[in-house]
Design a protein around this motif. Structure first.
Motif, PDB file in Angstrom:
ATOM      1  N   SER A 238       5.739  47.566  33.985  1.00 29.56           N
ATOM      2  CA  SER A 238       6.236  47.067  34.601  1.00 29.56           C
ATOM      3  C   SER A 238       7.276  45.758  33.619  1.00 29.56           C
ATOM      4  O   SER A 238       7.219  45.875  32.667  1.00 29.56           O
ATOM      5  CB  SER A 238       5.482  46.203  35.705  1.00 29.56           C
ATOM      6  N   ALA A 239       8.735  46.088  34.500  1.00 35.76           N
ATOM      7  CA  ALA A 239       9.484  45.276  33.607  1.00 35.76           C
ATOM      8  C   ALA A 239      10.250  45.009  33.644  1.00 35.76           C
ATOM      9  O   ALA A 239      11.614  44.837  34.777  1.00 35.76           O
ATOM     10  CB  ALA A 239      10.743  46.274  32.047  1.00 35.76           C
TER      11      ALA A 239
ATOM     12  N   VAL B 201      14.910  57.924  40.178  1.00 32.50           N
ATOM     13  CA  VAL B 201      14.414  56.736  40.541  1.00 32.50           C
ATOM     14  C   VAL B 201      14.984  55.984  42.147  1.00 32.50           C
ATOM     15  O   VAL B 201      15.910  57.533  43.237  1.00 32.50           O
ATOM     16  CB  VAL B 201      15.740  55.901  39.965  1.00 32.50           C
ATOM     17  N   SER B 202      14.387  54.905  42.436  1.00 35.35           N
ATOM     18  CA  SER B 202      14.497  54.725  43.796  1.00 35.35           C
ATOM     19  C   SER B 202      14.768  52.845  44.274  1.00 35.35           C
ATOM     20  O   SER B 202      14.424  52.569  42.908  1.00 35.35           O
ATOM     21  CB  SER B 202      13.760  54.871  44.799  1.00 35.35           C
ATOM     22  N   ALA B 203      16.181  52.613  44.505  1.00 37.88           N
ATOM     23  CA  ALA B 203      16.562  50.733  43.686  1.00 37.88           C
ATOM     24  C   ALA B 203      17.007  50.462  44.841  1.00 37.88           C
ATOM     25  O   ALA B 203      17.322  51.217  46.328  1.00 37.88           O
ATOM     26  CB  ALA B 203      17.868  51.505  43.394  1.00 37.88           C
TER      27      ALA B 203
ATOM     28  N   ALA C  65      13.797  49.037  41.101  1.00 39.69           N
ATOM     29  CA  ALA C  65      14.311  49.939  40.782  1.00 39.69           C
ATOM     30  C   ALA C  65      13.091  50.613  40.307  1.00 39.69           C
ATOM     31  O   ALA C  65      11.866  50.109  39.406  1.00 39.69           O
ATOM     32  CB  ALA C  65      15.288  50.659  39.828  1.00 39.69           C
ATOM     33  N   GLN C  66      12.183  51.577  41.467  1.00 36.45           N
ATOM     34  CA  GLN C  66      10.818  52.661  40.631  1.00 36.45           C
ATOM     35  C   GLN C  66      11.288  53.371  39.756  1.00 36.45           C
ATOM     36  O   GLN C  66      12.111  54.184  40.239  1.00 36.45           O
ATOM     37  CB  GLN C  66      10.463  52.155  41.869  1.00 36.45           C
TER      38      GLN C  66
ATOM     39  N   ILE D 138      10.767  48.500  37.716  1.00 41.02           N
ATOM     40  CA  ILE D 138      11.803  46.977  37.219  1.00 41.02           C
ATOM     41  C   ILE D 138      12.106  46.078  38.386  1.00 41.02           C
ATOM     42  O   ILE D 138      12.776  46.248  39.574  1.00 41.02           O
ATOM     43  CB  ILE D 138      12.998  48.277  36.174  1.00 41.02           C
ATOM     44  N   PHE D 139      12.708  45.469  37.661  1.00 40.74           N
ATOM     45  CA  PHE D 139      13.304  44.136  38.282  1.00 40.74           C
ATOM     46  C   PHE D 139      14.380  43.386  37.187  1.00 40.74           C
ATOM     47  O   PHE D 139      14.609  42.905  36.050  1.00 40.74           O
ATOM     48  CB  PHE D 139      12.868  42.528  38.551  1.00 40.74           C
ATOM     49  N   THR D 140      15.929  43.144  37.825  1.00 41.45           N
ATOM     50  CA  THR D 140      17.098  42.657  36.963  1.00 41.45           C
ATOM     51  C   THR D 140      17.301  41.717  38.156  1.00 41.45           C
ATOM     52  O   THR D 140      17.765  41.877  39.279  1.00 41.45           O
ATOM     53  CB  THR D 140      17.805  43.872  36.221  1.00 41.45           C
ATOM     54  N   SER D 141      17.507  39.921  37.462  1.00 43.81           N
ATOM     55  CA  SER D 141      18.441  39.306  38.549  1.00 43.81           C
ATOM     56  C   SER D 141      19.696  38.802  38.058  1.00 43.81           C
ATOM     57  O   SER D 141      19.140  37.916  36.162  1.00 43.81           O
ATOM     58  CB  SER D 141      17.728  38.579  39.177  1.00 43.81           C
ATOM     59  N   HIS D 142      20.262  37.966  38.681  1.00 45.32           N
ATOM     60  CA  HIS D 142      21.171  36.813  38.172  1.00 45.32           C
ATOM     61  C   HIS D 142      20.915  35.423  38.964  1.00 45.32           C
ATOM     62  O   HIS D 142      21.702  34.519  38.733  1.00 45.32           O
ATOM     63  CB  HIS D 142      22.611  37.605  37.775  1.00 45.32           C
TER      64      HIS D 142
END
Ligand code: NDP
Length: 334
Positions: free
Chosen positions: A158-159, A206-208, A227-228, A239-243
């Protein structure tokens, strides 16, 4: 040409990263030093020249940049411009016969990454991406734990990488033409990197999903993406990325234990722990100095290139797959 011990670096684009990290970092390196600057802002040329004692002959702007080809003081060009300008300046640097460091994300498309790699190969110069964590000891320790199977087989990684952007709505990071994308292009590449070194594998599919809570601020670019990943071994990544959220963590779960970095992506010191109670601890050194010295050593001695162009391209393939998956809901990565 490389019978000297310390290589000259020219920074291209004197924004906050060059000013706050790379220039100070180049005062702490052993195998390279700040030799030149490339800037579109004459006032910065003036102030940097005084502060870092840079001769006029080693100062360029974006128009006369190509003349750097004849400057023997410059061995490495480090491109620290908005993402959409990386490819152009990396290719021009390669054509000028200079080794290249390209900031992350390497470019805004796989096609641009290919063009940079081809230009560097043609000019016979070395290329690396500004992935500072590839030279960072906590990160290298996670890689070792994964590689040596200290806790057995990896089952899940998990990132998370993101921050809450509340600044100037006109900044280039929120402008698609200059950034090529939002959170995913900016912080998402850290989460992708983490998922790969935290698992020791490249994802095969990937699935996002994309999330939006402040469309009035994020008019042009993605605000948050999850995304997985599926890995060849059958392991799963998330993974999770965010602003729009301060997230900064890597967690790898194996058959017989786990390892966590939290924080995992910032300039450090990072912090790590393991399921057996061991604390991961290393003396702090500026990541950027370690990174630039590693690249200089690669040029000087043929040692490992820790963040080659192919790695930046690999990550951009995944970025494109994530964007495509958001549109299509699940896309295969070749
Ligand atoms: P800034 O906005 O602070 O600086 C960008 C600089 O690029 C400007 O100051 C300017 O320098 C130059 N520039 C030229 N054309 C433009 C334009 N049209 N719009 C804006 N700036 C322009 O950005 P950062 O320094 O934060 O980021 C630069 C790059 O570094 C990005 O690719 C980013 O992803 C990467 N980065 C990497 C980090 C890491 O940890 N590896 C951390 C932070 C950033 P000048 O006035 O000298 O011409």
């Amino acid at each position: 040409r490389f019978d000297k011990k310390s290589l000259g670096v020219a920074l291209v684009g004197l924004g906050s990263y060059s000013r706050g990290q790379l220039a100070p970092g180049l005062l702490e390196t052993e195998h390279c030093h700040l030799a030149g600057i490339v800037t579109g802002t004459p006032a910065k040329a003036e102030s940097w020249s005084k502060k870092y004692n840079i001769d006029k002959e080693n100062i360029y702007n974006y128009e006369n940049f190509d003349q750097i080809a004849s400057n023997k003081n410059i061995d490495i060009v480090y491109v620290v411009l908005p993402n959409a300008m990386h490819a152009d300046f990396c290719i021009r640097a390669a054509k000028a016969g200079k080794h290249v460091i390209c900031e992350k994300p390497m470019a805004i498309s796989v096609a641009e990454c290919d063009a940079i790699i081809a230009a560097c190969n043609k000019a016979n110069v070395k290329l690396s991406v500004g992935y500072r964590l590839q030279s960072e000891p906590y990160t290298l320790e996670v890689k070792r734990i994964v590689r040596e199977k200290v806790f057995g087989e990896l089952r899940y990684v998990s990132a998370d990488a993101g921050y809450n952007s509340r600044g100037n709505p006109d900044q280039w990071r929120l402008n698609y033409a200059l950034s090529g994308g939002g959170a995913l292009m900016n912080m998402g590449v850290y989460a992708i990197q983490s998922a790969i070194y935290g698992s020791g594998q490249n994802p095969t599919s990937v699935s996002a999903q994309e999330f939006s809570t402040r469309p009035e601020y994020f008019k042009d670019t993605d605000e948050a993406i999850a995304a997985q990943f599926e890995f060849p071994s059958g392991a799963v990544g998330n993974i999770f990325t965010s602003h729009n959220a301060n997230v900064n963590r890597l967690y790898s779960a194996f058959d017989k234990g786990w390892v966590e970095l939290n924080p995992a992506n910032n300039y450090g010191p990072l912090s790590g722990r393991r399921s057996d109670g061991e604390i991961i601890k290393f003396p702090h050194k500026r990541q950027q100095s370690l990174q630039m010295d590693d690249f200089a050593k690669h040029i000087l001695t043929g040692s490992l290139n820790r963040a080659p162009g192919e790695m930046g391209k690999r990550d951009m393939i995944i970025v494109e797959a994530i964007y495509e998956s958001i549109k299509k809901n699940g896309v295969k990565i070749d």
